[in-house]
Structures are given as structure tokens and as C-alpha cells.
Design an enzyme around this catalytic site. Structure first.
Site, PDB file in Angstrom:
ATOM      1  CE1 TYR A 166      -3.583   2.254   0.963  1.00  0.00           C
ATOM      2  CE2 TYR A 166      -2.649   2.832   2.727  1.00  0.00           C
ATOM      3  CZ  TYR A 166      -3.497   3.382   1.779  1.00  0.00           C
ATOM      4  OH  TYR A 166      -4.328   4.123   2.359  1.00  0.00           O
ATOM      5  CE  LYS A 170      -3.862   5.305  -0.817  1.00  0.00           C
ATOM      6  NZ  LYS A 170      -4.451   5.585  -1.836  1.00  0.00           N
TER       7      LYS A 170
HETATM    8  P1  NAI Z   1     -13.481   3.037   0.927  1.00  0.00           P
HETATM    9  O1  NAI Z   1     -13.590   1.257   1.777  1.00  0.00           O
HETATM   10  O2  NAI Z   1     -14.931   3.190   2.659  1.00  0.00           O
HETATM   11  O3  NAI Z   1     -14.327   3.277   0.098  1.00  0.00           O
HETATM   12  C1  NAI Z   1     -13.279   2.995  -1.022  1.00  0.00           C
HETATM   13  C2  NAI Z   1     -14.143   2.990  -2.223  1.00  0.00           C
HETATM   14  O4  NAI Z   1     -13.408   2.894  -3.138  1.00  0.00           O
HETATM   15  C3  NAI Z   1     -15.227   2.031  -1.926  1.00  0.00           C
HETATM   16  O5  NAI Z   1     -16.306   2.358  -1.717  1.00  0.00           O
HETATM   17  C4  NAI Z   1     -14.765   0.992  -2.909  1.00  0.00           C
HETATM   18  O6  NAI Z   1     -15.369   0.439  -3.305  1.00  0.00           O
HETATM   19  C5  NAI Z   1     -13.729   1.364  -3.794  1.00  0.00           C
HETATM   20  N1  NAI Z   1     -13.002   0.687  -5.180  1.00  0.00           N
HETATM   21  C6  NAI Z   1     -12.512  -0.274  -4.540  1.00  0.00           C
HETATM   22  N2  NAI Z   1     -11.783  -0.532  -5.905  1.00  0.00           N
HETATM   23  C7  NAI Z   1     -11.798   0.578  -6.940  1.00  0.00           C
HETATM   24  C8  NAI Z   1     -12.148  -0.361  -7.863  1.00  0.00           C
HETATM   25  N3  NAI Z   1     -11.524  -1.283  -8.703  1.00  0.00           N
HETATM   26  N4  NAI Z   1     -12.980   1.065  -9.374  1.00  0.00           N
HETATM   27  C9  NAI Z   1     -13.667   1.315  -8.392  1.00  0.00           C
HETATM   28  N5  NAI Z   1     -13.760   2.012  -7.158  1.00  0.00           N
HETATM   29  C10 NAI Z   1     -12.826   1.390  -6.448  1.00  0.00           C
HETATM   30  O7  NAI Z   1     -12.090   3.936   1.685  1.00  0.00           O
HETATM   31  P2  NAI Z   1     -11.915   5.160   2.437  1.00  0.00           P
HETATM   32  O8  NAI Z   1     -11.507   4.840   4.125  1.00  0.00           O
HETATM   33  O9  NAI Z   1     -12.888   6.249   2.061  1.00  0.00           O
HETATM   34  O10 NAI Z   1     -11.309   5.254   1.230  1.00  0.00           O
HETATM   35  C11 NAI Z   1     -10.682   6.714   0.597  1.00  0.00           C
HETATM   36  C12 NAI Z   1      -9.273   6.777  -0.099  1.00  0.00           C
HETATM   37  O11 NAI Z   1      -8.263   7.070   0.646  1.00  0.00           O
HETATM   38  C13 NAI Z   1      -8.542   5.856  -0.237  1.00  0.00           C
HETATM   39  O12 NAI Z   1      -7.766   5.057  -1.722  1.00  0.00           O
HETATM   40  C14 NAI Z   1      -7.652   5.324   1.001  1.00  0.00           C
HETATM   41  O13 NAI Z   1      -6.557   4.290   0.058  1.00  0.00           O
HETATM   42  C15 NAI Z   1      -7.524   6.703   0.838  1.00  0.00           C
HETATM   43  N6  NAI Z   1      -7.050   6.017   2.804  1.00  0.00           N
HETATM   44  C16 NAI Z   1      -7.872   6.554   3.529  1.00  0.00           C
HETATM   45  C17 NAI Z   1      -7.651   6.732   5.009  1.00  0.00           C
HETATM   46  C18 NAI Z   1      -8.501   6.890   5.982  1.00  0.00           C
HETATM   47  O14 NAI Z   1      -7.707   6.833   7.076  1.00  0.00           O
HETATM   48  N7  NAI Z   1      -9.216   6.212   5.856  1.00  0.00           N
HETATM   49  C19 NAI Z   1      -6.174   7.314   4.814  1.00  0.00           C
HETATM   50  C20 NAI Z   1      -5.407   6.912   3.925  1.00  0.00           C
HETATM   51  C21 NAI Z   1      -5.822   7.176   3.323  1.00  0.00           C
END
Ligand code: NAI
Length: 324
Positions: A166, A170
């Protein structure tokens, strides 16, 4: 202060069916943007697919009087990325804003990560960002305006055990955003990297096996969370994102962190360092050892924004140290 509005603007948000992306979509729509809600609809570890996630967000935006269309393609293929951008063109005729946010986790001990766990994570976070941003860039370039936001992570910039796949993906996004910012500067396109922090469904994917690393476990246990109560939440990230993709924000080539209601620019900087005596004879490894304190001295820092800026920083250091 004037309101930040997005009337007439078209925004693609990948992974907007849940968590952070959903909140960005709702807030941008509330402020007048037309939204492409992309989401593959899988689990927090990237298993399965469903239209539900994207459809529910589109419904919520429309119910509130906003404009949105759903797209269910995976960002992890060139065809999917192209189809996401095409959805914006078919529905709204252009793309002004592209927030690359889709992703999931497959955590594990570094030496045990399988090809499948490495590839799936690189594909969704890093290659997925290329697949969506490249066609979006072409559209923005022809319109002379664009705002890219890539989603990085503190895991990459600062470090988190059991997330080598990851963090590598990133971290790659930082390089990608920098180059999009440099090339985009010729066409009115900005690009920044966002480091969000939020409780989301991804928390369930955080295998606490990483506590086997003593120094890291100590960091987890001794951190001061005094400013974080009720603030490690999705909506605390959205204001920074909204500002960064707005017309008002002309910042580009930046890295921004949102954590517990604290918003901060993260900088990539090089110390003034030690400059070896002029001439064509390189210093020895022993010279490096002898000057290692100065090489690491944080007193003076440079922040090069291109490869060439670093040559200027070297000349400045050489002058300061009376080497030239
Ligand atoms: P989440 O799981 O709630 O939302 C991520 C969304 O991306 C999901 O709805 C999922 O269905 C969608 N997704 C996954 N693979 C996909 C694909 N191949 N094509 C289209 N959609 C796809 O997670 P969250 O926490 O909202 O994360 C959003 C972004 O923020 C991610 O990139 C995550 O790595 C990043 N992030 C989150 C942090 C946190 O503290 N929640 C910290 C640092 C980064």
C-alpha cells in the site's frame, strides 16, 4: 470571504460510493458541481462488485437537488479508466476536476506479501490513478483548466508496518502528482496529493499483527491522541479537498495532510548538507562518515520543485560553505 462554488464544473470522483469519496461527492454537489460517482462496489479488501454503492450516492445527490451520474467501472484497467472519463463527457460534456480516491487494503507482513497482494494494490491505487487521470488530462488540456487531486497516505509519507504494498503504491502517487503538476502548468491544470485520516470501513482491514514490530508498537501505544477525539472522521477531511479542487486554489505540486482537524502542507525537502571541495576528485566514504552530522543537519532546508532546482540548491549550499 466569497463562497467556494462549483457551478458549471464537472467532477469525477473515483471510489465515491463510500467513506471519503462519498463525502467529497455530496459536498461538491451541494456547492453546484456535476458529479460522476464512480464505484466498483466491492468490499474493503477489494472483493466483489455491486452497483449499489454508486447508485445510493447518486440518489442522495439528486434528492438534494444536485446533478450526478453513476459509473461502475473499475479504475484498475485502462478500459475502465477510459469509460469513467467517457461517462463524464457523455453526461456533462467535460471534466474539470478529477479526484482519484478509489482503493482498498490487503495488509500483511512485508516478506509474506504475495504477487496477488502486491499487484492488486498497485493496480487499484497507482495504475488506477494513471488510467483515470490520463484521459481526464487530455480533456482538461483541451479546455485549458483542470484540478487533479490524488489520494496519498501517511502510511507512505511517514510509515506504517504491514503496509509495504500500500505504501509503495501511495508513495508512487506522490511522484505521479508532481509530474502532472509540472506538465499541467502549461495548460491551466493543477495537481496536489491529499493525505486523509478517517475512520472508515478500511479500519476493519487493519490486521493488528503489525504490533509484532516492537518499535512500531511503541509508536502506536505512545502516540498522543489528545487532539483527535471525535475528529478522526470523514467529514473533517472534506473541507481541505473541496478547497484544493476549487478555482480559488491555485496551489499545485503540493502534498496536504488532514488529521484530526489539523490541516498542513507536507514538504519534501533536502538539507543544506555538506559540499565536497570543488574539483573533479570525488570525496571518500570516510569523508561522508566524517561529515554525516552536517549531511543530516536540519538547520537549513531546500525545497526543490524540479530536478533542476536541486542544482541551484547545491550552488547555494556551496556558496554558504565557501566551497565556491
Ligand atoms: P472506503 O472503502 O470507504 O472507500 C473506497 C471506495 O473505493 C469503496 O467504495 C470501494 O468500493 C471503491 N473502490 C475500490 N476499488 C475500486 C475500483 N477498482 N474501482 C472503483 N472503485 C473502487 O475507504 P476510504 O477510507 O474512504 O478510502 C478512500 C481513499 O483514501 C483510499 O484510496 C484510501 O486508501 C485512502 N486513504 C484513507 C485513509 C483513511 O484513514 N480512511 C488514510 C489514507 C488514505
Amino acid at each position: 470571504m466569497t463562497d467556494i462554488r462549483f457551478n458549471g464544473r464537472v467532477a469525477i470522483i473515483t471510489g465515491a460510493g463510500n467513506g471519503l469519496g462519498k463525502d467529497y461527492a455530496l459536498e461538491l454537489a451541494r456547492r453546484g458541481a456535476k458529479i460522476v460517482v464512480n464505484d466498483l462496489g466491492g468490499s474493503g479488501s477489494g472483493q466483489g462488485e455491486s452497483h449499489n454503492a454508486a447508485d445510493l450516492v447518486v440518489e442522495e445527490i439528486r434528492d438534494a437537488g444536485g446533478e450526478a451520474v453513476a459509473n461502475y467501472d473499475s479504475v484498475s484497467s485502462r478500459e475502465g479508466g477510459g469509460a469513467i472519463v467517457q461517462t463524464a463527457l457523455d453526461a456533462f460534456g467535460k471534466v474539470d476536476i478529477c479526484i482519484n480516491n478509489a482503493g482498498f487494503l490487503r495488509n500483511g507482513r512485508f516478506e509474506d506479501l504475495t504477487d496477488q497482494e502486491i499487484d492488486a494494490i498497485i493496480n487499484v491505487h497507482l495504475k488506477g490513478a494513471f488510467y483515470v487521470a490520463q484521459p481526464a488530462f487530455k480533456v482538461m488540456r483541451s479546455n485549458g483548466y483542470g484540478r487533479f487531486l490524488f489520494t496519498g497516505s501517511a502510511s507512505a509519507m511517514f510509515g506504517h508496518a504491514w503496509q509495504a504494498n500500500y505504501a509503495a503504491a501511495k508513495g508512487g502517487l506522490m511522484g505521479l502528482s508532481h509530474i502532472v503538476a509540472i506538465e499541467g502548468s502549461a495548460y491551466g491544470i493543477t495537481s496536489n496529493l491529499m493525505m486523509p485520516t478517517a475512520q472508515s470501513r478500511l479500519a476493519a482491514e487493519m490486521d493488528a499483527g503489525f504490533m509484532e514490530i516492537p518499535a512500531f508498537a511503541q509508536a502506536v501505544q505512545s502516540a498522543d491522541y489528545a487532539a483527535s477525539a471525535d475528529r478522526v472522521e470523514v467529514p473533517f477531511n472534506t473541507p481541505l479537498v473541496v478547497y484544493l479542487v476549487s478555482e480559488q486554489c491555485t496551489s499545485t505540486h503540493g502534498i496536504y495532510s488532514a488529521n484530526s482537524g489539523r490541516y498542513a502542507k507536507v514538504r519534501i525537502a533536502a538539507a543544506d548538507g555538506w559540499v565536497a571541495p570543488m574539483g573533479a576528485t570525488p570525496p571518500s566514504a570516510e569523508d561522508i562518515a566524517a561529515h554525516f552530522g552536517q549531511i543530516c543537519d536540519p538547520a537549513i532546508y531546500h525545497e526543490p520543485l524540479t530536478v533542476y532546482d536541486e542544482f541551484t540548491a547545491v550552488a547555494e549550499a556551496a556558496r554558504r560553505q565557501s566551497v565556491i
